[in-house]
Write an enzyme that holds these catalytic residues in place. Sequence first.
Site, PDB file in Angstrom:
ATOM      1  N   MET A  30     -48.555 -22.531 -22.063  1.00 12.92           N
ATOM      2  CA  MET A  30     -48.234 -22.834 -20.666  1.00 12.92           C
ATOM      3  C   MET A  30     -48.771 -24.249 -20.435  1.00 12.92           C
ATOM      4  SD  MET A  30     -47.738 -19.351 -18.127  1.00 12.92           S
ATOM      5  CE  MET A  30     -49.365 -19.333 -17.884  1.00 12.92           C
ATOM      6  N   GLY A  31     -49.278 -25.091 -21.345  1.00 20.15           N
ATOM      7  CA  GLY A  31     -49.621 -26.445 -21.192  1.00 20.15           C
ATOM      8  C   GLY A  31     -51.012 -26.371 -20.543  1.00 20.15           C
ATOM      9  N   HIS A  34     -56.126 -27.034 -23.789  1.00 15.06           N
ATOM     10  CA  HIS A  34     -57.734 -27.198 -23.936  1.00 15.06           C
ATOM     11  C   HIS A  34     -58.109 -26.978 -25.403  1.00 15.06           C
ATOM     12  CE1 HIS A  34     -57.913 -23.024 -23.816  1.00 15.06           C
ATOM     13  NE2 HIS A  34     -57.329 -22.827 -22.300  1.00 15.06           N
ATOM     14  N   GLY A  36     -59.117 -24.529 -26.717  1.00  9.80           N
ATOM     15  CA  GLY A  36     -58.785 -23.129 -27.354  1.00  9.80           C
ATOM     16  C   GLY A  36     -57.409 -23.154 -27.918  1.00  9.80           C
ATOM     17  N   HIS A  37     -56.487 -23.740 -27.041  1.00  6.70           N
ATOM     18  CA  HIS A  37     -55.256 -23.882 -27.491  1.00  6.70           C
ATOM     19  C   HIS A  37     -55.043 -24.801 -28.884  1.00  6.70           C
ATOM     20  CE1 HIS A  37     -54.279 -23.827 -22.997  1.00  6.70           C
ATOM     21  NE2 HIS A  37     -53.552 -22.864 -23.274  1.00  6.70           N
ATOM     22  N   LYS A 150     -58.498 -14.173 -26.322  1.00  9.85           N
ATOM     23  CA  LYS A 150     -58.781 -14.248 -25.073  1.00  9.85           C
ATOM     24  C   LYS A 150     -57.926 -13.624 -24.022  1.00  9.85           C
ATOM     25  CE  LYS A 150     -57.989 -17.012 -21.796  1.00  9.85           C
ATOM     26  NZ  LYS A 150     -57.787 -16.755 -20.489  1.00  9.85           N
ATOM     27  N   GLN A 154     -52.465  -9.310 -23.967  1.00 11.49           N
ATOM     28  CA  GLN A 154     -51.104 -10.001 -24.420  1.00 11.49           C
ATOM     29  C   GLN A 154     -50.869  -9.822 -25.975  1.00 11.49           C
ATOM     30  OE1 GLN A 154     -49.812 -14.119 -22.834  1.00 11.49           O
ATOM     31  NE2 GLN A 154     -50.654 -14.710 -24.523  1.00 11.49           N
ATOM     32  N   VAL A 177     -62.007 -18.988 -28.307  1.00 15.49           N
ATOM     33  CA  VAL A 177     -62.809 -20.327 -28.436  1.00 15.49           C
ATOM     34  C   VAL A 177     -63.505 -20.573 -26.881  1.00 15.49           C
ATOM     35  CG1 VAL A 177     -62.716 -22.793 -28.570  1.00 15.49           C
ATOM     36  CG2 VAL A 177     -61.027 -21.266 -29.760  1.00 15.49           C
TER      37      VAL A 177
HETATM   38  P1  AMP Z   1     -51.757 -19.912 -22.028  1.00 14.16           P
HETATM   39  O1  AMP Z   1     -51.433 -21.641 -21.987  1.00 14.16           O
HETATM   40  O2  AMP Z   1     -52.982 -19.557 -21.343  1.00 14.16           O
HETATM   41  O3  AMP Z   1     -50.738 -19.042 -21.717  1.00 14.16           O
HETATM   42  O4  AMP Z   1     -52.511 -19.605 -23.603  1.00 14.16           O
HETATM   43  C1  AMP Z   1     -51.699 -19.830 -24.705  1.00 14.16           C
HETATM   44  C2  AMP Z   1     -52.415 -19.456 -25.870  1.00 14.16           C
HETATM   45  O5  AMP Z   1     -53.594 -19.905 -26.007  1.00 14.16           O
HETATM   46  C3  AMP Z   1     -52.462 -17.801 -25.900  1.00 14.16           C
HETATM   47  O6  AMP Z   1     -52.222 -17.334 -26.765  1.00 14.16           O
HETATM   48  C4  AMP Z   1     -53.731 -17.653 -25.213  1.00 14.16           C
HETATM   49  O7  AMP Z   1     -54.491 -16.395 -25.503  1.00 14.16           O
HETATM   50  C5  AMP Z   1     -54.532 -18.867 -26.139  1.00 14.16           C
HETATM   51  N1  AMP Z   1     -55.651 -19.230 -25.670  1.00 14.16           N
HETATM   52  C6  AMP Z   1     -55.749 -19.708 -24.381  1.00 14.16           C
HETATM   53  N2  AMP Z   1     -57.202 -19.737 -24.005  1.00 14.16           N
HETATM   54  C7  AMP Z   1     -57.790 -19.471 -25.283  1.00 14.16           C
HETATM   55  C8  AMP Z   1     -59.355 -19.478 -25.851  1.00 14.16           C
HETATM   56  N3  AMP Z   1     -60.365 -19.806 -24.829  1.00 14.16           N
HETATM   57  N4  AMP Z   1     -59.365 -18.934 -26.911  1.00 14.16           N
HETATM   58  C9  AMP Z   1     -58.431 -18.648 -27.943  1.00 14.16           C
HETATM   59  N5  AMP Z   1     -57.069 -18.979 -27.479  1.00 14.16           N
HETATM   60  C10 AMP Z   1     -56.927 -19.159 -26.072  1.00 14.16           C
END
Ligand code: AMP
Length: 281
Positions: A30-31, A34, A36-37, A150, A154, A177
């Site tokens: 979802m943009g 960071h 983690g992404h 995380k 999901q 991460v």
């Molecule tokens: P989001 O943008 O929050 O929808 O996340 C997109 C993807 O990044 C999803 O698969 C999340 O689980 C993953 N994600 C978000 N934060 C982290 C993190 N800290 N460590 C690992 N994966 C992450």
Amino acid sequence: MNVVLSVAEMKEIAAKLRRAGETVALVPTMGALHEGHLALVREAARTSSRVVVSVFVNPTQFGPAEDFARYPRDIEGDLRKLGALKVDHVFAPDAASMYPPGGSETRVDLTRLPGHLCGLSRPHHFPGVATVVLKLFNICRPDAAVFGLKDYQQVRVIERMVADLDVPVRIVRHPTVREPDGLAMSSRNRYLSAEDRAKAPVIFATLKHLADAIARGERDAARLIELARGRISDAGGSVEYLAVADPDTLDDVAVADRPVLIAAAVRFGGTRLIDNVVAGG
Ligand code: AMP
């Protein structure tokens, strides 16, 4: 790196990649990207010859009282970060192109997995997630898709959807991460006040503490949960849920005599944070 705004164009690119014999890994996001992404994107590059990253703040996975409108958006920053990695296509459709006017009648719902953890307070969330992820799979036609642990629930929802509906996509799990102090990286961390940011590492510290307690022989889930609630409340967090659960079904576990998922959602100020660890076994 090519930026694709329309669903039709992304479908054409996906078809061409398939015809050319490329393997494609998709990283749905979802943009507000960071580290983690970005770790997921690097993993995608290791698994496949082409990488597609989607950036789409999906309105259907937010409830009416949730933070869709104020969810952080930073497409320029996202493109800059992705440009430094091995990314072939960034798919960044607008909502009208994903959900054309007139609405959609079809959604993907799961019977049991959403009835736990985050699904209890966010009934719109997992049907919205499963539906948009299946749409992204059909548009981008990846061989593999990388998801972060995380968002453990999901991952399980997507894995189950893919298994139940015979979706030909391999789901790759990536570890959470973290910041140096243990806080799981999240786009929502930026909402935290400095004071709450300093307190928030208590979530992971507590989950680790429970994992250690299990390693030392504690088996009683109710006792573990009580211990954790106390620690987090003492640090100023408000616990939405704290669960000891089966890592596959997410059903509550009373006796932790096998590997268990320990998962929590905690609010600091108005910010809701989630985290989890798998322990025992
Ligand atoms: P989001 O943008 O929050 O929808 O996340 C997109 C993807 O990044 C999803 O698969 C999340 O689980 C993953 N994600 C978000 N934060 C982290 C993190 N800290 N460590 C690992 N994966 C992450």
